[in-house]
Scaffold this active site. Structure first.
Site, PDB file in Angstrom:
ATOM      1  N   GLN A  37      40.870  46.447  42.435  1.00  0.00           N
ATOM      2  CA  GLN A  37      41.320  45.698  41.265  1.00  0.00           C
ATOM      3  C   GLN A  37      42.740  45.178  41.435  1.00  0.00           C
ATOM      4  O   GLN A  37      43.519  45.124  40.489  1.00  0.00           O
ATOM      5  CB  GLN A  37      41.226  46.577  40.012  1.00  0.00           C
ATOM      6  CG  GLN A  37      39.810  47.033  39.725  1.00  0.00           C
ATOM      7  CD  GLN A  37      39.735  47.999  38.559  1.00  0.00           C
ATOM      8  OE1 GLN A  37      40.698  48.233  37.836  1.00  0.00           O
ATOM      9  NE2 GLN A  37      38.554  48.570  38.355  1.00  0.00           N
ATOM     10  N   CYS A  38      43.076  44.743  42.615  1.00  0.00           N
ATOM     11  CA  CYS A  38      44.420  44.288  42.966  1.00  0.00           C
ATOM     12  C   CYS A  38      44.421  42.776  43.160  1.00  0.00           C
ATOM     13  O   CYS A  38      43.397  42.185  43.502  1.00  0.00           O
ATOM     14  CB  CYS A  38      44.833  44.992  44.266  1.00  0.00           C
ATOM     15  SG  CYS A  38      46.433  44.490  44.933  1.00  0.00           S
ATOM     16  N   GLY A  39      45.554  42.167  42.972  1.00  0.00           N
ATOM     17  CA  GLY A  39      45.686  40.746  43.233  1.00  0.00           C
ATOM     18  C   GLY A  39      45.424  40.384  44.687  1.00  0.00           C
ATOM     19  O   GLY A  39      45.125  39.231  45.001  1.00  0.00           O
ATOM     20  N   PHE A  40      45.526  41.352  45.589  1.00  0.00           N
ATOM     21  CA  PHE A  40      45.278  41.119  47.014  1.00  0.00           C
ATOM     22  C   PHE A  40      43.844  41.468  47.430  1.00  0.00           C
ATOM     23  O   PHE A  40      43.506  41.370  48.610  1.00  0.00           O
ATOM     24  CB  PHE A  40      46.266  41.916  47.868  1.00  0.00           C
ATOM     25  CG  PHE A  40      47.690  41.472  47.741  1.00  0.00           C
ATOM     26  CD1 PHE A  40      48.109  40.242  48.236  1.00  0.00           C
ATOM     27  CD2 PHE A  40      48.622  42.283  47.114  1.00  0.00           C
ATOM     28  CE1 PHE A  40      49.425  39.829  48.116  1.00  0.00           C
ATOM     29  CE2 PHE A  40      49.951  41.881  46.986  1.00  0.00           C
ATOM     30  CZ  PHE A  40      50.349  40.646  47.481  1.00  0.00           C
ATOM     31  N   THR A  41      43.003  41.872  46.484  1.00  0.00           N
ATOM     32  CA  THR A  41      41.638  42.306  46.805  1.00  0.00           C
ATOM     33  C   THR A  41      40.845  41.247  47.554  1.00  0.00           C
ATOM     34  O   THR A  41      40.007  41.581  48.404  1.00  0.00           O
ATOM     35  CB  THR A  41      40.899  42.741  45.523  1.00  0.00           C
ATOM     36  OG1 THR A  41      41.621  43.825  44.938  1.00  0.00           O
ATOM     37  CG2 THR A  41      39.484  43.199  45.807  1.00  0.00           C
TER      38      THR A  41
END
Length: 159
Positions: A37-41
């Protein structure tokens, strides 16, 4: 910690099996602390592409799910695998969820960030580790797996 120790530290995979970095790759491992659930996923796509492109030459990408940064990896081992396979077609090994900083850091990360090295700053930091346990490069979260500098480092590690 010596490089030999780094290369032989036990790592639990998310299916419960135990291995080491040396047991996972012929020539090099790209170790990445990951989160669903990360912006970098979205980097999972490029990590899988890198793994597919270079695994025949001895590279293994290893994802280490971590919930230390903003609670962005709250799922169980099964949920993490399902998410990664369904959304990104991930075939590279995923470790058991682990901490990467602090007193409870996984021993591999304790070794990687010990002796004055900077702690992990966020999800999707990457360490390129040669088969003999030497850290060849470290890449910040914003450095994508298909970036020229990361690809060049992988090429160099596989020579």
């Amino acid at each position: 910690m010596t490089t030999q120790t780094l290369n032989t530290i036990s790592l639990a995979l998310n299916d419960g099996t135990e291995t080491t970095l040396a047991g996972l790759a012929e020539k090099a491992v790209l170790l990445v602390n990951v989160a669903s659930q990360c912006g970098f996923t979205a980097q999972y796509d490029a990590l899988e592409a890198l793994h597919e492109k270079y695994r025949g030459r001895g590279l293994t990408v290893v994802g280490v799910p971590c919930n230390q940064f903003g609670g962005q990896e709250p799922g169980s081992a099964e949920e993490i695998v399902e998410f990664c396979r369904k959304n990104f077609g991930v075939t590279f090994p995923l470790a058991a969820k682990a901490e990467v900083n602090g007193d409870s850091a996984h021993p591999i990360y304790a070794a990687l960030t010990g002796s004055g090295a900077e702690p992990i700053k966020w999800n999707f930091e990457k360490f390129l580790i040669t088969h003999d346990g030497v850290v060849q490069d470290r890449f910040a979260s914003a450095v994508t797996p298909d970036s020229p500098e990361l690809v060049a480092a992988v090429e160099s590690a596989l020579q």
